[in-house]
Design a protein around this motif. Sequence first.
Motif, short mmCIF file in Angstrom:
data_model
loop_
_atom_site.label_atom_id
_atom_site.label_comp_id
_atom_site.label_asym_id
_atom_site.label_seq_id
_atom_site.Cartn_x
_atom_site.Cartn_y
_atom_site.Cartn_z
N GLU A 198 0.93 -1.29 0.13
CA GLU A 198 -0.05 -0.03 0.07
C GLU A 198 0.84 1.22 0.07
O GLU A 198 1.75 1.34 0.45
N ARG B 242 3.31 2.20 2.79
CA ARG B 242 2.86 2.12 4.21
C ARG B 242 3.04 0.72 4.94
O ARG B 242 2.69 0.65 5.97
N ASN B 243 2.78 -0.23 4.08
CA ASN B 243 2.66 -1.42 4.34
C ASN B 243 2.94 -2.41 3.19
O ASN B 243 2.79 -2.06 2.07
N GLY C 184 -6.71 3.49 5.96
CA GLY C 184 -7.22 2.95 7.12
C GLY C 184 -8.53 2.69 6.97
O GLY C 184 -8.95 1.57 6.50
N THR C 185 -9.71 3.40 7.48
CA THR C 185 -10.86 3.24 7.67
C THR C 185 -11.88 3.35 6.52
O THR C 185 -12.99 2.57 6.26
N TYR D 166 -12.88 -3.59 10.90
CA TYR D 166 -14.03 -3.38 9.75
C TYR D 166 -14.25 -4.60 9.03
O TYR D 166 -13.25 -5.18 8.60
N LYS E 9 -10.64 -5.52 7.69
CA LYS E 9 -9.50 -4.46 7.77
C LYS E 9 -9.28 -4.02 9.35
O LYS E 9 -10.42 -3.53 9.80
N ARG E 10 -8.11 -3.99 9.42
CA ARG E 10 -7.97 -3.35 10.86
C ARG E 10 -8.36 -1.98 10.89
O ARG E 10 -8.00 -1.11 9.85
N ASP E 11 -8.59 -1.30 11.90
CA ASP E 11 -8.93 0.20 12.15
C ASP E 11 -7.68 0.88 12.18
O ASP E 11 -6.48 0.46 12.47
N SER F 218 -1.33 -1.97 10.00
CA SER F 218 -2.16 -2.45 8.83
C SER F 218 -2.65 -1.57 7.73
O SER F 218 -2.96 -1.93 6.63
#
Lengths: 113, 118
Positions: free
Chosen positions: A48, A55-56, A98-99, B33, B95-97, B102
Amino acid sequence: KAGVTQTPRYLIKTRGQQVTLSCSPISGHRSVSWYQQTPGQGLQFLFEYFSETQRNKGNFPGRFSGRQFSNSRSEMNVSTLELGDSALYLCASSRLTGTTEAFFGQGTRLTVV
Amino acid sequence: AQTVTQSQPEMSVQEAETVTLSCTYDTSESDYYLFWYKQPPSRQMILVIRQEAYKQQNATENRFSVNFQKAAKSFSLKISDSQLGDAAMYFCASKRDAGGTSYGKLTFGQGTILTVHP
């Protein structure tokens, strides 16, 4: 609003060659992730990028690399191709990291012969 | 690490009927999530529905709803009034918050092929 664009859609390469795949995210999206999809291993996370920084990273050999440009477009490169690299490579973009939801492109089908 | 398991490689349903796809997951995270994605023959992954782990209420999107059982780590997808266009491969994903390393990484299950019979 244009979706995630991946180019090329199809690619045939010979073992030992290298390949570069491109992904243009949705306008305004700064996070780009790459996934490899194969019948045997399913969908596996490659890496990513966010604001030009990785980032990952998933559990793939160093032959797999990527980068992100200032306009958020991303490329992934696979060097010294192996038959096992044949797969569908999917790119996903999201507004942040992230979210937020990820939106996928239609993928690049890579065949190594 | 997160793992996602879909135990049904294939499912079929009659048009207009209801079908439920199963998914279990494992995570040590408290904030995460869950998603269901659809992949039709065009190969493009399409988000069907998402669920925030901190929400007890099950998510619903038109004909699609989930049954989220946090204690059992179960996240099933119910498709009501199935349509021919629902035929696709369905993937459950987690998916991790934000805040962990992550970031945006999605962990996918193996997928379930859904066939819709007219």
